[in-house]
Design a protein around this motif. Structure first.
Motif, PDB file in Angstrom:
ATOM      1  N   LYS A  11       0.441  -1.204   0.103  1.00 18.77           N
ATOM      2  CA  LYS A  11       0.102  -0.088   0.067  1.00 18.77           C
ATOM      3  C   LYS A  11       0.896   1.305   0.062  1.00 18.77           C
ATOM      4  O   LYS A  11       1.819   1.284   0.935  1.00 18.77           O
ATOM      5  N   ILE A  12       0.600   2.141  -0.889  1.00 12.83           N
ATOM      6  CA  ILE A  12       1.343   3.268  -0.825  1.00 12.83           C
ATOM      7  C   ILE A  12       0.252   4.718  -1.003  1.00 12.83           C
ATOM      8  O   ILE A  12      -0.716   4.438  -1.513  1.00 12.83           O
ATOM      9  N   ILE A  13       0.547   5.252   0.096  1.00 13.64           N
ATOM     10  CA  ILE A  13      -0.513   6.567   0.507  1.00 13.64           C
ATOM     11  C   ILE A  13       0.230   7.713   0.684  1.00 13.64           C
ATOM     12  O   ILE A  13       1.515   7.701   0.963  1.00 13.64           O
ATOM     13  N   GLU A  14      -0.556   8.997   0.551  1.00 23.04           N
ATOM     14  CA  GLU A  14       0.033  10.141   0.961  1.00 23.04           C
ATOM     15  C   GLU A  14       0.046  10.493   2.316  1.00 23.04           C
ATOM     16  O   GLU A  14      -1.035   9.809   2.844  1.00 23.04           O
ATOM     17  N   LYS A  15       0.640  10.926   2.918  1.00 25.45           N
ATOM     18  CA  LYS A  15       0.692  11.552   4.346  1.00 25.45           C
ATOM     19  C   LYS A  15      -0.603  12.252   4.544  1.00 25.45           C
ATOM     20  O   LYS A  15      -1.039  12.784   3.837  1.00 25.45           O
ATOM     21  N   LYS A  16      -1.173  11.984   5.694  1.00 23.25           N
ATOM     22  CA  LYS A  16      -2.344  12.523   6.487  1.00 23.25           C
ATOM     23  C   LYS A  16      -3.391  11.770   5.767  1.00 23.25           C
ATOM     24  O   LYS A  16      -4.679  12.001   6.169  1.00 23.25           O
ATOM     25  N   GLN A  17      -3.483  10.845   4.750  1.00 21.50           N
ATOM     26  CA  GLN A  17      -4.428  10.033   4.269  1.00 21.50           C
ATOM     27  C   GLN A  17      -4.764   8.783   5.134  1.00 21.50           C
ATOM     28  O   GLN A  17      -3.837   8.366   6.046  1.00 21.50           O
ATOM     29  N   PRO A  18      -5.860   8.190   5.579  1.00 21.33           N
ATOM     30  CA  PRO A  18      -6.095   6.929   6.292  1.00 21.33           C
ATOM     31  C   PRO A  18      -5.642   5.909   5.268  1.00 21.33           C
ATOM     32  O   PRO A  18      -5.712   5.805   4.063  1.00 21.33           O
ATOM     33  N   VAL A  19      -5.548   4.719   6.254  1.00 22.91           N
ATOM     34  CA  VAL A  19      -5.252   3.415   5.466  1.00 22.91           C
ATOM     35  C   VAL A  19      -5.804   2.274   6.425  1.00 22.91           C
ATOM     36  O   VAL A  19      -5.692   2.503   7.924  1.00 22.91           O
ATOM     37  N   ALA A  20      -6.064   1.129   5.733  1.00 24.06           N
ATOM     38  CA  ALA A  20      -6.449   0.109   6.714  1.00 24.06           C
ATOM     39  C   ALA A  20      -6.082  -1.237   6.335  1.00 24.06           C
ATOM     40  O   ALA A  20      -5.868  -1.539   5.180  1.00 24.06           O
ATOM     41  N   PHE A  21      -5.681  -2.059   7.294  1.00 29.66           N
ATOM     42  CA  PHE A  21      -5.245  -3.473   7.052  1.00 29.66           C
ATOM     43  C   PHE A  21      -5.867  -4.278   7.285  1.00 29.66           C
ATOM     44  O   PHE A  21      -6.640  -4.276   8.405  1.00 29.66           O
ATOM     45  N   TRP A  22      -6.057  -5.624   6.697  1.00 28.14           N
ATOM     46  CA  TRP A  22      -7.053  -6.447   7.178  1.00 28.14           C
ATOM     47  C   TRP A  22      -6.192  -7.861   7.360  1.00 28.14           C
ATOM     48  O   TRP A  22      -5.376  -8.241   6.776  1.00 28.14           O
ATOM     49  N   CYS A  23      -6.929  -8.682   8.444  1.00 28.37           N
ATOM     50  CA  CYS A  23      -6.155  -9.842   8.593  1.00 28.37           C
ATOM     51  C   CYS A  23      -7.078 -11.017   8.853  1.00 28.37           C
ATOM     52  O   CYS A  23      -8.094 -10.745   9.653  1.00 28.37           O
ATOM     53  N   ASN A  24      -7.078 -11.966   8.330  1.00 28.14           N
ATOM     54  CA  ASN A  24      -7.999 -13.170   8.575  1.00 28.14           C
ATOM     55  C   ASN A  24      -7.083 -14.342   9.151  1.00 28.14           C
ATOM     56  O   ASN A  24      -6.318 -14.732   8.679  1.00 28.14           O
ATOM     57  N   PRO A  25      -7.162 -14.710  10.500  1.00 34.15           N
ATOM     58  CA  PRO A  25      -6.379 -15.459  11.190  1.00 34.15           C
ATOM     59  C   PRO A  25      -6.711 -16.936  10.734  1.00 34.15           C
ATOM     60  O   PRO A  25      -7.436 -17.279  10.005  1.00 34.15           O
TER      61      PRO A  25
END
Lengths: 114, 111
Positions: A11-25
């Motif tokens: 994931k590449i984003i600009e600063k101040k932007q939101p980001v989310a990561f997902w995990c399925n165990p």
């Protein structure tokens, strides 16, 4: 059996932007961890869940980071707003329970903040 | 946090036995020693765990002396594919426990 699945992979984003990561165990694993790994360093714990309860979040920067594990299965880690220093690999891991230290890790999400 | 000390890096050649030592002077009675392996662009992978004496599996051996203040991970006849970072963890395995990794040991195996 599928291992720990994380998305996105990159994931590449600009600063101040939101980001989310997902995990399925792994199915049946009650304990879920989120780790942050900087280049050349070992993974550092951000938060640990036992089922849906966050039992150790002392290392989570709560001003910008949040996490949830609804229904005690999948988990999401969010950063809002992202800063340049958040660029790192975010690893998710799971284990059967707190007494079992064989944790299984996903491949991680490599975040680049520009 | 339960911290361990291990060398930053080690070099070896194919076919040799590699021993990586870890120091854990503040180990508690109910702590276990666990080793993980990490390849580039992958998450860590469990290798072996022990409490005392010797544990062996298909990948490695773990030696823990009687005082349990140190441990040695032994990799027999390493190959190029064993090049990775190896982490020694001291973990309580309790509801207050966590996996603390440290910087690990970068093992490089040369042809």
């Amino acid at each position: 059996e599928a291992g720990v699945v994380q998305s996105p992979r990159y994931k590449i984003i600009e600063k101040k932007q939101p980001v989310a990561f997902w995990c399925n165990p792994i199915s049946g694993h009650n304990t879920l961890y989120w780790y942050l790994q900087n280049l050349g360093q070992g993974p550092e714990l951000l938060i640990r869940y036992e089922n849906e309860e966050a039992v150790d979040d002392s290392q989570l920067p709560k001003d910008r980071f949040s996490a949830e594990r609804l229904k005690g299965v999948d988990s999401t880690l969010k950063i809002q707003p992202a800063e340049l220093g958040d660029s790192a690999v975010y690893l998710c891991a799971s284990s059967l329970g707190p007494m079992n230290t064989e944790a299984f890790f996903g491949q991680g999400t490599r975040l680049t903040v520009v | 946090l339960a911290k361990t000390t291990q060398p930053i890096s080690m070099d070896s050649y194919e076919g040799q036995e590699v021993n990586i030592t870890c120091s854990h002077n503040n180990i508690a009675t109910n702590d276990y020693i666990t080793w993980y392996q990490q390849f580039p662009s992958q998450g860590p992978r469990f290798i072996i765990q022990g409490y005392k004496t010797k544990v062996t599996n298909e990948v490695a051996s773990l030696f823990i002396p009687a005082d349990r203040k140190s441990s040695t991970l032994s990799l027999p006849r390493v190959s190029l594919s064993d090049t990775a970072v190896y982490y020694c963890l001291q973990d309580r395995g309790s509801t207050l426990g966590r996996l603390y990794f440290g910087r690990g040991t970068q093992l490089t195996v040369w042809p």
